[in-house]
Design an enzyme around this catalytic site. Structure first.
Site, PDB file in Angstrom:
ATOM      1  N   CYS A  37      64.573-126.575  35.479  1.00 55.50           N
ATOM      2  CA  CYS A  37      66.011-126.822  35.631  1.00 55.50           C
ATOM      3  C   CYS A  37      66.787-125.525  35.375  1.00 55.50           C
ATOM      4  CB  CYS A  37      66.466-127.903  34.658  1.00 55.50           C
ATOM      5  SG  CYS A  37      68.219-128.330  34.837  1.00 55.50           S
ATOM      6  N   ASP A  62      69.384-125.295  33.752  1.00 50.96           N
ATOM      7  CA  ASP A  62      70.023-125.403  32.433  1.00 50.96           C
ATOM      8  C   ASP A  62      69.759-124.154  31.578  1.00 50.96           C
ATOM      9  OD1 ASP A  62      70.472-126.202  29.622  1.00 50.96           O
ATOM     10  OD2 ASP A  62      70.778-128.201  30.474  1.00 50.96           O
ATOM     11  N   ARG A  97      69.615-123.719  28.603  1.00 52.40           N
ATOM     12  CA  ARG A  97      68.827-123.929  27.372  1.00 52.40           C
ATOM     13  C   ARG A  97      67.330-124.048  27.621  1.00 52.40           C
ATOM     14  NH1 ARG A  97      72.161-129.212  26.026  1.00 52.40           N
ATOM     15  NH2 ARG A  97      71.703-129.383  28.246  1.00 52.40           N
ATOM     16  N   HIS A 124      63.488-131.602  31.604  1.00 54.47           N
ATOM     17  CA  HIS A 124      63.862-131.587  30.178  1.00 54.47           C
ATOM     18  C   HIS A 124      64.709-132.801  29.847  1.00 54.47           C
ATOM     19  CE1 HIS A 124      68.160-130.193  30.523  1.00 54.47           C
ATOM     20  NE2 HIS A 124      67.716-129.851  31.711  1.00 54.47           N
ATOM     21  N   CYS A 175      68.806-133.844  30.473  1.00 53.07           N
ATOM     22  CA  CYS A 175      69.192-133.114  31.695  1.00 53.07           C
ATOM     23  C   CYS A 175      70.479-133.720  32.302  1.00 53.07           C
ATOM     24  CB  CYS A 175      68.055-133.179  32.714  1.00 53.07           C
ATOM     25  SG  CYS A 175      68.406-132.225  34.216  1.00 53.07           S
TER      26      CYS A 175
HETATM   27 CO    CO Z   1      68.692-130.060  33.516  1.00 51.22          CO
END
Ligand code: CO
Length: 218
Positions: A51, A53, A55, A107, A110
């Site tokens: 992803c 993302d 993090r 994750h 998400c």
């Molecule tokens: Co995500």
């Protein structure tokens, strides 16, 4: 000595460039030949599909270095057979770099998966997240048995990674590699933002025997 960490709120254009200089110094201090070696070429054994993302950075969470992992990221680590970007990355990884592992890593928490679970219109991204709604529909019998909203969310994150890995296997790229005797495994993982731990969803496939007949190519 490690470069000092800057608070996220203080990140700016200038701090990124300073951070880069600090990082170069750290790397050279620990291995003076680091950049010389990497500039000669890459030979990563792993393709990571994760992803976007902020993090979930592939290298940091697997304690690997530049040169170790070939990376493709998009919102909610969606893998669909019409995505030329993903297919190009997969083709290059398998046929040129000869990676031994393709890992689809979702994750928990998400935002993309969460949006797909709701009905609120967000915008263009709805078309992308529609792929996750298709994952839900494929598994709707199981999904409808889960009453707890948090558990439902977690399970859809897992199923999205599992379906992503299946879609990797279903490509002619991976099937041809297996037909040619190339060593290649496809995995689905999920990362926890709360603990930092990666869970192997144990659906690893390493041969044509694992491909559903309807998706087999010859
Ligand atoms: Co995500």
């Amino acid at each position: 000595m490690c470069a000092k960490t800057i608070e996220t709120k203080d990140i700016s254009y200038e701090t990124l460039l300073q951070g880069n200089r600090d990082w170069v110094k750290d790397m050279q201090d620990s291995d003076p030949t680091f950049f010389d070696k990497l500039s000669e070429g890459q030979n990563p054994p792993v393709l990571w599909i994760g992803c976007s993302d902020s993090r979930v950075p592939a290298n940091q969470i697997t304690n690997t270095k530049p040169g170790d992992v070939f990376v493709h990221r998009n919102i909610a680590n969606v893998v669909v057979h019409t995505d030329m970007n993903m297919l190009s990355v997969l083709d290059y990884s398998v046929n040129v770099l000869k990676v031994k592992h393709v890992i689809v890593c979702g994750h928990y928490g998400c935002g993309g998966v969460k949006a797909a679970l709701g009905n609120k219109q967000v915008g263009i991204i709805d078309n992308w997240l529609r792929n996750i709604r298709d994952v839900y529909r494929t598994h709707d019998r199981e999904m409808e048995t889960i009453k707890d909203a948090e558990q439902k969310f977690d399970r859809l994150v897992e199923l999205n990674a599992i379906e992503g890995a299946a879609n990797i296997m279903n490509t002619s790229i991976v099937q041809n590699a297996w037909s040619n005797g190339q060593e290649l495994s496809v995995h689905a993982w999920v990362y926890s933002l709360k603990t930092g731990i990666i869970k192997d969803l144990k659906v690893t496939s390493s041969s044509l025997d694992d491909v559903t007949p309807v998706f087999k190519v010859s």
